[in-house]
Design a protein around this motif. Structure first.
Motif, PDB file in Angstrom:
ATOM      1  N   VAL A   1     -37.425  17.283   6.407  1.00 38.67           N
ATOM      2  CA  VAL A   1     -36.258  16.670   5.767  1.00 38.67           C
ATOM      3  C   VAL A   1     -36.768  15.891   4.568  1.00 38.67           C
ATOM      4  N   PHE A   2     -36.362  16.319   3.377  1.00 38.88           N
ATOM      5  CA  PHE A   2     -36.882  15.740   2.135  1.00 38.88           C
ATOM      6  C   PHE A   2     -35.767  14.961   1.446  1.00 38.88           C
ATOM      7  N   LEU A   3     -35.932  13.647   1.350  1.00 43.82           N
ATOM      8  CA  LEU A   3     -34.911  12.741   0.815  1.00 43.82           C
ATOM      9  C   LEU A   3     -35.330  12.287  -0.573  1.00 43.82           C
ATOM     10  N   LEU A   4     -34.505  12.580  -1.576  1.00 42.06           N
ATOM     11  CA  LEU A   4     -34.910  12.357  -2.958  1.00 42.06           C
ATOM     12  C   LEU A   4     -33.868  11.536  -3.698  1.00 42.06           C
ATOM     13  N   SER A   5     -34.340  10.592  -4.498  1.00 46.07           N
ATOM     14  CA  SER A   5     -33.448   9.776  -5.317  1.00 46.07           C
ATOM     15  C   SER A   5     -34.123   9.439  -6.639  1.00 46.07           C
ATOM     16  N   GLY A   6     -33.370   8.793  -7.527  1.00 40.71           N
ATOM     17  CA  GLY A   6     -33.877   8.465  -8.851  1.00 40.71           C
ATOM     18  C   GLY A   6     -35.172   7.675  -8.800  1.00 40.71           C
ATOM     19  N   GLY A   7     -36.044   7.908  -9.760  1.00 44.16           N
ATOM     20  CA  GLY A   7     -37.334   7.236  -9.803  1.00 44.16           C
ATOM     21  C   GLY A   7     -38.445   8.012  -9.148  1.00 44.16           C
ATOM     22  N   GLY A   8     -38.100   9.130  -8.508  1.00 41.26           N
ATOM     23  CA  GLY A   8     -39.097   9.908  -7.786  1.00 41.26           C
ATOM     24  C   GLY A   8     -40.190  10.489  -8.659  1.00 41.26           C
ATOM     25  N   SER A   9     -39.891  10.710  -9.932  1.00 41.53           N
ATOM     26  CA  SER A   9     -40.904  11.294 -10.814  1.00 41.53           C
ATOM     27  C   SER A   9     -42.145  10.426 -10.907  1.00 41.53           C
ATOM     28  N   ALA A  10     -41.954   9.106 -10.982  1.00 35.38           N
ATOM     29  CA  ALA A  10     -43.097   8.197 -11.067  1.00 35.38           C
ATOM     30  C   ALA A  10     -43.637   7.849  -9.686  1.00 35.38           C
TER      31      ALA A  10
END
Length: 410
Positions: free
Chosen positions: A116-125
């Motif tokens: 289960v992969f939970l992704l939100s803003g800021g993940g790039s850094a």
């Protein structure tokens, strides 16, 4: 209720609808998992809240998890989960350690298991395992931030310098299946660009990456140029992704809140992308057109505006939008414009946005404040503070862009 109280209620209900907890629960509630192990990886500014909500739902089914979020955003322990805090907007060593921990977790997942992969803003850094040295990656990131590249251009470059971006984290999870739950902070919800798309096929090409580097005359080493020529995954058959929070959801919730208060809502756009003060003037122009309306109306625009910095004042895009609207709606009765960010701590001040009504300009004139001169100096914060127009939400834990609302009450 006053117009200001209407605005506060609309803001509160809008943000409630896109909180990470609500978003994860919507995605996981009733979902059937197989008999294999369930692993969890969360990355982004909302990572800890999303992971906590997922862990509550998964319970004893959760085998192990890794979370990486901004410094100060871990609010406690999560069962069977390692929590990391890392750098944003420039990755640091903790970003690399967290991504390696996630890759180690993915290596444990086998056939029949699920990540289960939970992704939100800021993940790039925050979620990064560079294919170049950390120093070199930080240098490229700083160049991209300084040159004016937009988020899509930045991520087109960054995903090619990473072992986890551009679909590569999903590859590392094979043969386990991946279920992605995404809080989108990019207009239009392009999955491969949100946090540089760690678990979705990459639609950008090597040619596009090279074009971005040439457009902004980036100073890159031969090693970086070689990585820009390596293609990213274009198909990932073992991945399923659901966008469960976005500026579109924020706007829908705001429209519903307006309707509950007796306004007839009109969604103008959920892809607002222009200079903040121009957006404010546009909403003010709409107010003039409908100043003789016989029913209460609400006009909504979601997205993320920009500020052209010409001065040295204090403010932000939502505050500038509201202040620019104040000049347009001056003297109009029962009319207000407000604009707010879903993440109350994402901007350069402690205010989430600004509010103005038909009396704001008069209040500022009495204080000797010129709206035009204030905007030229990018000093909206202090002007709105004098007029009682600052909006505060504090840290909401979510980040799905902004919403601006024009209210005309009859």
């Amino acid at each position: 209720m006053t117009l200001r109280e209407d605005a506060e209620q609309i803001i509160r209900k809008s943000i409630q609808a896109v909180l990470p907890d609500e978003a994860v629960q919507r995605a996981l509630r009733g979902r059937k998992f197989g008999r294999g192990k369930i692993y969890m990886v969360a990355a982004g500014k909302a990572g800890w809240q999303m992971a906590r909500a997922a862990a509550d739902i998964l319970g004893d089914r959760l085998t192990a998890g890794v979370v990486v979020t901004k410094y100060g955003h871990v609010k406690g322990e999560i069962p069977r989960t390692k929590c990391f805090e890392a750098g944003h907007p420039v990755p640091d060593e903790n970003s690399f350690l967290a991504a390696q921990a996630a890759l180690d977790l993915a290596a444990q997942a086998g056939a029949g298991d699920e990540v289960v992969f939970l992704l939100s803003g800021g993940g790039s850094a925050l979620f990064e395992k560079p294919l170049v040295s950390g120093e070199e990656l930080r240098d490229v990131t700083k160049q991209l931030l300084a040159c004016g590249a937009d988020i899509v251009e930045m991520n087109t470059i960054r995903k090619r310098l990473s072992a986890v971006k551009g679909g590569r984290f999903a590859l590392a999870c094979e043969p386990a299946r991946v279920f992605g739950i995404v809080l989108s902070d990019i207009l239009g919800d392009p999955l491969d660009m949100i946090a540089s798309g760690p678990a979705v096929p990459d639609s950008s090409t090597c040619e596009e990456a090279a074009a971005v580097a040439q457009k902004y005359r980036l100073k890159l080493t031969d090693e970086v140029w070689a990585l820009l020529r390596e293609e990213t995954p274009k198909t990932l058959s073992h991945v399923e992704t659901e966008v469960t929070g976005s500026v579109s959801a924020l706007c829908r919730a705001a429209a519903a809140a307006c309707e509950e208060l007796g306004y007839k809502p009109y969604l103008l756009t959920d892809r607002l992308n222009c200079e903040a003060r121009e957006a404010g003037r546009f909403l003010g122009a709409i107010a003039k057109t409908h100043q003789h309306a016989q029913e209460s109306l609400a006009f909504l625009a979601g997205g993320e505006t920009v500020v052209h910095v010409t001065g040295k004042g204090k403010g932000g895009r939502n505050q500038e939008l509201a202040l620019a609207a104040a000049a347009e709606i001056a003297g109009l009765t029962d009319t207000a414009v407000f604009s707010f960010g879903s993440d109350g701590t994402d901007g350069p001040t402690d205010a989430a946005g600004g509010y103005c009504d038909g009396n704001t300009e008069e209040k500022l004139s009495a204080e000797g404040v010129s709206i035009y001169e204030t905007l030229q100096n990018n000093d909206a914060y202090y002007a709105l503070e004098k007029a009682g127009g600052l909006l505060f939400t504090g840290a909401t834990g979510t980040n799905v862009n902004d919403a601006a609302v024009l209210l005309i009450r009859r």
